[in-house]
Design a protein around this motif. Structure first.
Motif, PDB file in Angstrom:
ATOM      1  N   THR A   8       0.799  -1.222   0.000  1.00  0.00           N
ATOM      2  CA  THR A   8       0.000   0.000   0.000  1.00  0.00           C
ATOM      3  C   THR A   8       0.835   1.278   0.000  1.00  0.00           C
ATOM      4  N   ASP A   9       0.266   2.321  -0.630  1.00  0.00           N
ATOM      5  CA  ASP A   9       0.883   3.658  -0.573  1.00  0.00           C
ATOM      6  C   ASP A   9       0.062   4.537   0.370  1.00  0.00           C
ATOM      7  N   LEU A  10      -0.196   4.044   1.502  1.00  0.00           N
ATOM      8  CA  LEU A  10      -1.163   4.435   2.522  1.00  0.00           C
ATOM      9  C   LEU A  10      -1.619   5.893   2.576  1.00  0.00           C
ATOM     10  N   ASP A  13      -7.893   6.209   1.509  1.00  0.00           N
ATOM     11  CA  ASP A  13      -8.680   5.069   1.004  1.00  0.00           C
ATOM     12  C   ASP A  13      -7.954   3.747   1.223  1.00  0.00           C
ATOM     13  N   ASP A  14      -6.610   3.810   1.253  1.00  0.00           N
ATOM     14  CA  ASP A  14      -5.841   2.612   1.625  1.00  0.00           C
ATOM     15  C   ASP A  14      -6.169   2.211   3.069  1.00  0.00           C
ATOM     16  N   LEU A  15      -6.201   3.201   3.977  1.00  0.00           N
ATOM     17  CA  LEU A  15      -6.539   2.936   5.380  1.00  0.00           C
ATOM     18  C   LEU A  15      -7.910   2.283   5.474  1.00  0.00           C
ATOM     19  N   GLY A  37       3.798   6.506  -3.552  1.00  0.00           N
ATOM     20  CA  GLY A  37       2.700   6.667  -4.533  1.00  0.00           C
ATOM     21  C   GLY A  37       1.883   7.888  -4.192  1.00  0.00           C
ATOM     22  N   ASN A  38       0.897   7.707  -3.307  1.00  0.00           N
ATOM     23  CA  ASN A  38       0.094   8.868  -2.869  1.00  0.00           C
ATOM     24  C   ASN A  38       0.995   9.998  -2.390  1.00  0.00           C
ATOM     25  N   ALA A  39       2.091   9.596  -1.751  1.00  0.00           N
ATOM     26  CA  ALA A  39       3.048  10.558  -1.195  1.00  0.00           C
ATOM     27  C   ALA A  39       4.432   9.907  -1.221  1.00  0.00           C
ATOM     28  N   ALA A 163      -5.266   7.437 -17.951  1.00  0.00           N
ATOM     29  CA  ALA A 163      -4.562   6.578 -16.997  1.00  0.00           C
ATOM     30  C   ALA A 163      -5.021   6.765 -15.553  1.00  0.00           C
ATOM     31  N   GLU A 164      -5.200   5.628 -14.885  1.00  0.00           N
ATOM     32  CA  GLU A 164      -5.500   5.636 -13.443  1.00  0.00           C
ATOM     33  C   GLU A 164      -4.191   5.878 -12.704  1.00  0.00           C
ATOM     34  N   PHE A 165      -4.258   6.474 -11.499  1.00  0.00           N
ATOM     35  CA  PHE A 165      -3.062   6.929 -10.791  1.00  0.00           C
ATOM     36  C   PHE A 165      -2.055   5.808 -10.529  1.00  0.00           C
ATOM     37  N   ASN A 166      -2.482   4.698  -9.915  1.00  0.00           N
ATOM     38  CA  ASN A 166      -1.525   3.647  -9.527  1.00  0.00           C
ATOM     39  C   ASN A 166      -0.792   3.090 -10.735  1.00  0.00           C
ATOM     40  N   ALA A 167      -1.527   2.944 -11.836  1.00  0.00           N
ATOM     41  CA  ALA A 167      -0.888   2.453 -13.073  1.00  0.00           C
ATOM     42  C   ALA A 167       0.007   3.518 -13.667  1.00  0.00           C
ATOM     43  N   GLY A 188     -10.457  -1.850 -11.282  1.00  0.00           N
ATOM     44  CA  GLY A 188     -10.157  -0.544 -11.873  1.00  0.00           C
ATOM     45  C   GLY A 188     -11.170   0.523 -11.517  1.00  0.00           C
ATOM     46  N   LEU A 189     -10.888   1.706 -12.046  1.00  0.00           N
ATOM     47  CA  LEU A 189     -11.747   2.857 -11.729  1.00  0.00           C
ATOM     48  C   LEU A 189     -13.199   2.614 -12.130  1.00  0.00           C
ATOM     49  N   ASP A 190     -13.390   1.945 -13.278  1.00  0.00           N
ATOM     50  CA  ASP A 190     -14.766   1.733 -13.753  1.00  0.00           C
ATOM     51  C   ASP A 190     -15.566   0.898 -12.764  1.00  0.00           C
TER      52      ASP A 190
HETATM   53  O1  RIB Z   1      -6.597   5.891  -8.436  1.00  0.00           O
HETATM   54  C1  RIB Z   1      -6.859   5.566  -7.094  1.00  0.00           C
HETATM   55  C2  RIB Z   1      -5.655   5.018  -6.420  1.00  0.00           C
HETATM   56  O2  RIB Z   1      -4.634   6.001  -6.360  1.00  0.00           O
HETATM   57  C3  RIB Z   1      -5.900   4.617  -4.945  1.00  0.00           C
HETATM   58  O3  RIB Z   1      -5.087   3.522  -4.630  1.00  0.00           O
HETATM   59  C4  RIB Z   1      -5.463   5.820  -4.174  1.00  0.00           C
HETATM   60  O4  RIB Z   1      -5.009   5.477  -2.854  1.00  0.00           O
HETATM   61  C5  RIB Z   1      -4.298   6.278  -4.998  1.00  0.00           C
HETATM   62  O5  RIB Z   1      -3.177   5.513  -4.614  1.00  0.00           O
END
Ligand code: RIB
Ligand code: CA
Length: 309
Positions: A8-10, A13-15, A37-39, A163-167, A188-190
């Motif tokens: 996780t990139d906590l 929403d990860d929490l 990731g998130n930070a 593109a979705e963020f994690n990808a 995925g986002l959808d």
């Molecule tokens: O696109 C959503 C994803 O990016 C989630 O995992 C959120 O925590 C961010 O990492």
């Protein structure tokens, strides 16, 4: 009891996803591996240790990769705030917990080696830790029985139009996971956009007793305000939907698909291209979440957030 390792990139929403698994009676969290990731990683580590102290988590938490395989780190701090834990009020109390010794990639590798059967892994951020493990020890790929990943999209992105963020943060790591042939389930986002939270959900948490509910209420409201500053609109739940796919499998439907990671496109790098016409047009290489029972998913996640520590 089923064990799951969570990468996780906590952020918030990860929490919520970790709490959803922690509240599930038949599930046990074997460990947490942290990834940038998130930070940046130090912020993700601080968030994780604050959560571990506040909810008295007993599983080991290991710090992992500080950046993507082949490109500079891009974070979501501009949207989520410096701590990736945007709040309408209270923040997580200071951490007293400490990290477990050892890099997360080595800790996950050790877990895979000793697991009695191929392990269940839940990934909630960029796949940098997983990809690094698979590149360093390709023989461990069969030791991952199922990788459920919140990431990608079979429709529009969120980080970019495509593109979705994690990808998007680490597309090469997604490619490495696909190349390794790990049994991947992409949420995925959808799929995630079918599950929304509202300001009223935060208000319901705020009405509960206990410090954890009070802090979660402010964090949830801060999360809802991502969609609209006045919290008038609902906000999609992301990572917790992947957790629901594990602990309440009937709530999330998957279909086989052929998944391709776009690494080159000037406007589409980080896009997960989902070919659903399998096996006619291509061989399936992943399961992709398609339908989510919103009521069941909401009840599962919000029930977990309301569960006293
Ligand atoms: O696109 C959503 C994803 O990016 C989630 O995992 C959120 O925590 C961010 O990492
Ligand atoms: Ca995440």
């Amino acid at each position: 009891m089923t064990e799951v390792w969570i990468d996780t990139d906590l952020g918030f929403d990860d929490l919520a996803a970790v709490l959803t698994v922690a509240a599930a009676p038949d599930w046990r969290i074997a460990g947490l591996s942290l990834v940038a990731g998130n930070a940046p990683l130090p912020v993700v580590v601080d968030n994780a240790l604050r959560c571990a102290s506040f909810w008295r988590w007993e599983f080991p938490i290991h710090a992992g990769c500080e950046g993507p395989l082949a490109c500079p780190l891009v974070t979501a701090q501009a949207i989520l705030g410096e701590d990736a834990m945007r709040s309408a009020g209270r923040s997580l109390p200071a951490a007293r917990a400490t990290l477990a010794a050892g890099h997360a990639v080595e800790a996950l590798a050790a877990h895979l080696r000793v697991a009695l059967e191929p392990a269940t892994v839940l990934a909630l951020g960029p796949l940098t830790n997983l990809a690094t493990l698979l590149q360093r020890w390709p023989e461990l790929a069969p030791r991952i029985g199922q990788l459920t990943w919140m990431g990608g999209s079979a429709g529009p992105g969120n980080h970019t139009a495509a593109a979705e963020f994690n990808a998007a943060v680490d597309p090469e790591s997604v490619q490495a996971v696909l190349d390794a042939g790990v049994p991947l389930r992409m949420v995925g986002l959808d799929a995630c956009r079918q599950v929304r939270v509202h300001a009223s959900d935060a208000a319901a948490l705020r009405a509960l007793p206990g410090e954890q509910a009070a802090v979660l209420a402010d964090l949830l409201e801060g999360y809802v305000r991502i969609a609209s500053p006045d919290a008038s609109l609902p906000m999609a739940l992301y990572d917790p939907v992947a957790a629901v796919a594990l602990v309440q499998p009937a709530a999330v439907q998957f279909e086989p698909a052929h998944l391709v990671m776009e690494l080159e496109g000037r406007h589409t790098r980080g896009m997960t291209v989902v070919e659903r016409r399998v096996p006619r047009r291509a061989a399936a290489n992943a399961l992709v979440a398609t339908r989510v029972d919103e009521a069941a998913a909401r009840a599962c996640v919000l029930g977990a957030l309301a569960t006293p520590a």
